[in-house]
Write an enzyme that holds these catalytic residues in place. Structure first.
Site: not given
Lengths: 395, 395
Positions: B146, B172, B183, B390
């Site tokens: 991602t 990833k 996680t 983000n």
């Protein structure tokens, strides 16, 4: 403008003593004309600065005449020298003011682990005392700023048995803020008369609605201190349950207003978020979710990006350790619902939510639709400037 | 280069199906030549994506032939349609490969709450299957990225009773990472033979030393999945305690190497920090402190600023809820001691520590000097780029 920050019977001042490298105000003083009842709340961090250790002892005496405070240096992790320096600060103020040394409190904020430049403080105390005035609240509030961008003072009036009284508070925050007892420096004055024990209980209740419900970055400091001083010069006296309620609600108001101002002026903050979690099985569940969402870096960076990224809110809610049905949840930005029954309400709703997010203050509601438990917390966005401020702070 | 990522008996592929807007690879496939024993670990988030729900059921069967995985869309919070789409993905792979549908697993990662573009996947599966090869590991690892900047594959060889075997894993990560079970997306293959229950216990132990000891931003995702598949084509069989130890240590090595690679490639990460807390009263105390320090935004931004700001480390240590004596603590960057007996070691030590912090990987040690409890955690700096990534992720 300045007179609106007066609290009868109190004087304050703020000067530049050269502790901060940039030459800005860094030494403040608050003096009560009469001995004031005092109560305090302090950091729960295991690592505590010398002034915190000293104030804890002295607040137990119940009487305060003055508070001397510096920014630019936390006087923390300085060993025995730190305590000697904290004592020296109070001795200098006590001597200059002619009040008992053990009725002088002290607070410090700034870099941890650097020796306090006591000589600079010694040289500046006469000027500090000479500049004391009823109108000096803003100067003092300026002198306690670290990465704060504006001085923060709030004042409110009330009435006890027909007699008016005032509550005035100043606060500094900006970083190292999380919802634990007394997360910042905050000094509150009132000309009402009240007992120290009552003050302490009242302060605790107010803190649980304000300071303990705010987060900027989730870190607590070694120096957090909240003091409330009541000198009674107004003649208004807190006597009986009704008076207690009047005083409590005025103190609540002052503490919550200061807290909002502090988060609004948090490091790099653009958006104040009032986070409301409702419909939980219990208030504890709601608080746990609020705490998790309020600290989520992914939620906070999305708010910085003014993106109604509800998937991240779902993700943070789901990791709070609280049981709920993800297919019942609703999420709203102000009154714009972006999630209902656990699913997105579509691009149109998100576009309207994105417009809400342009506002400087927004209400984010997470409704679990399970029970009647609720909690409110204040949080903010996590910005590029927050990182820059904190990467550069010491250099 | 590519052949070093081969795992005998497994083929992989990665293609661009148009799920990601930028045209990059976004659909991956891993196929085992023989039915493989399988075990999995999944997110503990209450909000779980459809592929996670489906995999939990199918992993219980203990046998896996293939894993189909997409990036660019998490297929989460999509209600019943989400489950239909996850089932459709496995049906497409099963049909094309001629294997039982319930032996095909699925994983998705990307934006939450957007419908999965199943048609694009349907159109791309034939090409995906056609491009399967033993050398396709890196392509598949690329297709699951991602915000990762590099594909991450690790391979190791061992020997069981004289027979060589291989463990190869891909991972990833990048964001939404905290030390909770599983996680990220991680797929591990081995040509050794082992029972599903043994695989599960082994994976759990490895995870507790690796995935569960790493943090990038403290958020957990709704899609976290780790799968380990053992197809036995090497003829090496895990039989008895000694073999189990050999297999465990190779799996530990693969998981820890993947975890380090993941944190190193975390969103906006410049510095990998191996945080060691030692001298605590118990391992639990040490882990609690490690967890608090590893997540502290103030510590992480100081690391981004390459500033040996030990005051913030003291502050974060002190708020972990663990009792210790602040005057016994020592703090080291690699072997440079900046705090001893709770006090700073001076400007010289800090200057040397600042040089250590220029390195891409550093060891930060907090020694409480109280007992023999210890914990290790992997963390990283908190950078301007993390926030930018983000804040902009969905736009």
């Amino acid at each position: 403008m300045a007179e609106k920050y007066i609290c009868p019977g109190f004087k304050a001042a703020g000067v530049a003593a050269g502790i901060k490298k940039n030459g800005k105000k860094d030494l403040g003083l608050i003096v009560s004309d009469a001995p004031a009842a005092v109560a305090g709340l302090f950091t729960r961090n295991i690592v505590q600065a010398a002034p915190v250790v000293l104030d804890r002892q002295r607040v137990a005496g119940g009487i305060c005449r003055a508070v001397i405070v510096n920014s630019g240096n936390a006087n923390c992790c300085n060993g025995e020298q730190g305590m000697r320096d904290a004592l020296a600060m109070t001795a200098l103020a006590a001597e200059g003011l002619g009040v008992p040394e053990d009725q002088v409190l002290v607070a410090s904020t700034g870099v941890i682990g650097a020796p306090l430049p006591v000589e600079k403080i010694r040289e500046s105390v006469p000027m500090l005392i000479a500049s004391l005035s009823a109108e000096g609240m803003l100067d003092c509030a300026t002198a306690i700023m670290t990465t704060d961008t504006v001085p923060k003072v709030v004042t409110r009036q009330g009435e006890l048995d027909g007699k008016p009284f005032t509550v005035t508070g100043m606060i500094k925050g900006a970083g190292m803020i999380r919802p634990d007892m007394a997360t910042m420096l905050c000094f509150i004055m009132t000309d009402a008369k009240a007992e120290p024990e009552f003050l302490k209980q009242t302060l605790l209740r107010s803190a649980n609605l304000s300071f303990n419900r705010a987060t900027i970055d989730g870190d607590t400091s070694t120096n957090d201190t909240v003091l409330v001083m009541a000198n009674g010069v107004s003649g208004a006296v807190v006597r009986g349950a009704e008076d207690e309620n009047v005083f409590q609600s005025l103190l609540d108001d002052v503490c919550l207003s200061l807290t909002r101002a502090m988060v609004r002026d948090g490091e790099g903050v653009n958006t104040l978020v009032e986070l409301r979690v409702v419909g939980a099985f219990s208030n504890e569940d709601a608080l746990r979710i609020a705490d998790t969402v309020a600290h989520s870096p992914l939620v906070k960076t999305a708010i910085f990006g003014r993106d109604a990224n509800w998937g991240r809110i779902m993700g943070a809610t789901g990791r709070a350790g609280v049981d709920f049905d993800p297919e019942k949840i609703a999420i709203l930005f102000d009154d714009v619902k972006v999630v209902e029954g656990g699913r997105g309400c579509g691009a149109d709703a998100e576009a309207r939510a994105a417009r809400v997010m342009q506002q400087p203050e927004i209400i984010l509601t997470i409704d679990l639709n399970m029970g009647s438990g609720s909690a409110v917390m204040l949080t903010c966005d996590f910005s590029v400037d927050y990182v820059k401020i904190n990467a550069d702070y010491r250099s």
